[in-house]
Design a protein around this motif. Structure first.
Motif, PDB file in Angstrom:
ATOM      1  N   GLY A 331     -68.509  33.159   1.141  1.00 53.88           N
ATOM      2  CA  GLY A 331     -67.273  33.412   0.718  1.00 53.88           C
ATOM      3  C   GLY A 331     -67.381  33.642  -0.714  1.00 53.88           C
ATOM      4  O   GLY A 331     -67.997  33.032  -1.584  1.00 53.88           O
ATOM      5  N   GLU A 332     -66.707  34.730  -1.290  1.00 49.52           N
ATOM      6  CA  GLU A 332     -66.631  34.844  -2.819  1.00 49.52           C
ATOM      7  C   GLU A 332     -66.258  33.829  -3.748  1.00 49.52           C
ATOM      8  O   GLU A 332     -66.616  33.667  -4.645  1.00 49.52           O
ATOM      9  N   GLN A 333     -65.344  33.079  -3.132  1.00 48.03           N
ATOM     10  CA  GLN A 333     -64.985  31.769  -3.720  1.00 48.03           C
ATOM     11  C   GLN A 333     -64.387  30.679  -2.608  1.00 48.03           C
ATOM     12  O   GLN A 333     -64.448  31.050  -1.635  1.00 48.03           O
ATOM     13  N   GLY A 334     -64.401  29.612  -3.225  1.00 49.63           N
ATOM     14  CA  GLY A 334     -63.910  28.423  -2.138  1.00 49.63           C
ATOM     15  C   GLY A 334     -65.017  27.454  -2.100  1.00 49.63           C
ATOM     16  O   GLY A 334     -66.278  27.886  -2.213  1.00 49.63           O
ATOM     17  N   ARG A 335     -64.592  26.206  -1.627  1.00 48.00           N
ATOM     18  CA  ARG A 335     -65.728  25.309  -0.993  1.00 48.00           C
ATOM     19  C   ARG A 335     -65.810  25.123   0.608  1.00 48.00           C
ATOM     20  O   ARG A 335     -64.668  25.361   0.857  1.00 48.00           O
ATOM     21  N   TYR A 336     -66.843  24.679   1.100  1.00 49.75           N
ATOM     22  CA  TYR A 336     -66.871  24.812   2.564  1.00 49.75           C
ATOM     23  C   TYR A 336     -67.264  23.317   2.803  1.00 49.75           C
ATOM     24  O   TYR A 336     -68.237  22.755   2.283  1.00 49.75           O
ATOM     25  N   GLY A 337     -66.705  22.888   4.105  1.00 47.47           N
ATOM     26  CA  GLY A 337     -67.028  21.423   4.379  1.00 47.47           C
ATOM     27  C   GLY A 337     -66.920  21.277   5.688  1.00 47.47           C
ATOM     28  O   GLY A 337     -66.194  21.931   6.497  1.00 47.47           O
ATOM     29  N   THR A 338     -66.930  20.038   6.404  1.00 44.03           N
ATOM     30  CA  THR A 338     -66.826  19.622   7.550  1.00 44.03           C
ATOM     31  C   THR A 338     -67.093  20.534   8.675  1.00 44.03           C
ATOM     32  O   THR A 338     -66.264  20.703   9.732  1.00 44.03           O
ATOM     33  N   PRO A 339     -68.439  20.960   8.639  1.00 51.81           N
ATOM     34  CA  PRO A 339     -68.651  22.061   9.785  1.00 51.81           C
ATOM     35  C   PRO A 339     -68.982  21.500  11.200  1.00 51.81           C
ATOM     36  O   PRO A 339     -69.568  20.292  11.027  1.00 51.81           O
ATOM     37  N   VAL A 340     -68.540  22.053  11.986  1.00 52.89           N
ATOM     38  CA  VAL A 340     -68.886  21.556  13.451  1.00 52.89           C
ATOM     39  C   VAL A 340     -69.277  22.739  14.557  1.00 52.89           C
ATOM     40  O   VAL A 340     -68.709  23.819  14.200  1.00 52.89           O
ATOM     41  N   TRP A 341     -70.523  22.584  15.136  1.00 51.18           N
ATOM     42  CA  TRP A 341     -70.834  23.808  16.035  1.00 51.18           C
ATOM     43  C   TRP A 341     -69.990  23.715  17.206  1.00 51.18           C
ATOM     44  O   TRP A 341     -69.657  22.686  17.794  1.00 51.18           O
ATOM     45  N   SER A 342     -69.574  25.150  17.581  1.00 47.83           N
ATOM     46  CA  SER A 342     -68.996  25.298  18.814  1.00 47.83           C
ATOM     47  C   SER A 342     -69.749  24.918  20.061  1.00 47.83           C
ATOM     48  O   SER A 342     -71.014  25.050  20.065  1.00 47.83           O
TER      49      SER A 342
END
Length: 435
Positions: A331-342
């Motif tokens: 993403g152009e901006q923002g932070r990402y966390g807590t991923p979970v696989w479907s």
């Protein structure tokens, strides 16, 4: 946990007309299937109350999915008088029903609950097979109701089931600056809440084992975060590893024979895999970054995790044995966390923080087709339903009295619903469909 005994005494046969009743999803718009669910017939007096309760749960499951629209019973022209009674298809067509459910409920002499039901295609004017029967201990009537709803749901939508499942979460009580947290488990719809720990220890990040019989979580009972596994029937628990530093963010591998977790040495945080039988430890990452929140792909071959190795909090995928990691969040901006696989293997859910707001979103496993489903002051901790159709997460309100509650949202971003819990609730994790 009482094991549900299911006697499948009837078969459901595939019909050429079945496709007429399938769900239509177009550009994020869902056209719910109109379904009639008349009163379930009690075949003996002892089953009268149960028949009404089972019907109510079935109707709530289907309507709550957002994929069905129940036709009000006061609109019904016909009444169902028995399991073998002929269906007046024209009467159900007049009230615009696409599908019809009929059912009987009884208690056997041995005290077992017996539920028989049939599903009818109104347009084709025929039954979708010969019916289905569930036999189980009386005390498991809610599970039987969920099983009936799951069968109808899967038959009409082509999706996998998810109603007969559980959620483990953190139950929170008290003021925000002195919140007491307990590990709790409940049915997917908020019923049958049971507490697994007391309020004396801080507990975090519970996750189910693949067979839903154990829960892995982080506890501060030793004074620093350590990872424990608990059998949810017996309450017996054990510390997973004696790694020297703080351990947290655990998750089971799909085969249940190992786990992955984070360990910090006060400077950086890395991911480790632990064999539960041998307690052997394998370090998966080694960098100066903070790497945490790992989640396995359904086949166990890969792990998605969050890391600030690139200077900001982003998502990465690597082989489950360790090795080179590939960044997938762009993403152009923002932070990402807590991923979970479907559980379907095709999507990854995540939390995104952008311009002071939190989002729950999904993306393809290569990071393409990012789509944000929710937005609020604080949305976090997504977890997938067993069929990969619904995401549960927790939403916290702002202010000194702010508190978290659980919500679900459809993969389309529609059908946002609050999950009822006795107290505040956070950090949910969904089990698979129960055996």
């Amino acid at each position: 946990m009482t094991r549900l005994i299911l006697a499948l005494c009837f078969s459901i046969l595939a019909l050429p007309t079945f496709a007429q009743t399938r769900l239509t999803v177009t550009e994020g718009t869902i056209e719910p299937i109109p379904i009639a669910i008349p009163t379930f017939i009690a075949e003996n007096v002892a089953a009268q109350g149960l028949a009404d309760e089972i019907r109510a749960v079935v109707a709530a499951d289907l309507s709550g999915s957002g994929l069905f629209r129940e036709i009000p019973r006061e609109s019904h022209i016909s009444q169902v008088t028995g399991f073998e009674a002929p269906v007046q298809f024209q009467d159900w067509k007049i009230v615009n029903a696409t599908a019809l459910v009929t059912a009987t409920v009884s208690l056997s002499e041995g005290g077992n609950l017996v539920v028989k039901f049939r599903l009818f295609d109104i347009a084709a004017q025929q039954a979708m097979g010969n019916g289905l029967q569930f036999v189980a201990p009386q005390g498991t009537w809610r599970r039987v109701a969920h099983k009936v709803a799951d069968s109808i749901y899967s038959r009409l939508t082509g999706e996998g089931p998810y109603f007969d499942s559980r959620v483990v979460f953190i139950s929170e009580e008290g003021p925000k600056d002195a919140r007491r947290k307990r590990l709790a488990v409940m049915d997917y719809d908020g019923a049958n809440v049971r507490y697994l720990t007391g309020a004396d220890d801080i507990v975090l990040a519970p996750r189910f084992s693949p067979n839903a019989k154990e829960v892995i979580y982080t506890s501060y009972e030793t004074g620093q975060p350590r990872v424990f596994v608990m059998n949810i029937d017996s309450g017996q628990k054990r510390e997973v590893t004696e790694l020297p530093n703080m351990t947290f963010a655990p998750r089971f591998a799909p085969d249940g024979r190992s786990i992955v977790l984070s360990q910090t040495n006060g400077v950086n945080t890395d991911l480790f895999r632990i064999d539960l039988a041998t307690t052997g430890v394998t370090q998966l990452t080694e960098s100066a970054a903070i790497e945490t929140a790992p989640s396995f792909s359904p086949d166990g071959s890969q792990i998605v995790f969050e890391s600030d190795r690139g200077g900001g909090q982003q998502l990465y995928v690597m082989p489950a044995t360790g090795g080179e990691a590939t960044r997938i969040s762009f993403g152009e901006q923002g932070r990402y966390g807590t991923p979970v696989w479907s559980p379907r293997g095709d999507k990854i859910a995540f939390t995104k923080i952008l311009n002071g707001e939190f989002y729950i979103g999904v993306m393809d496993i290569d990071g393409q087709n990012e789509r944000l489903l929710t937005r609020s002051f604080l949305d976090e901790g997504p977890t997938w339903s067993p069929n990969g159709r619904v995401i549960m997460f927790f939403r916290e309100t702002a202010g000194v009295n702010g508190a978290p509650n659980l919500y679900t949202v459809d993969l389309t971003g529609l059908n946002l619903r609050k999950v009822p819990t006795p107290f505040f609730a956070s950090d949910p994790a969904w089990s698979g469909v129960l055996e």
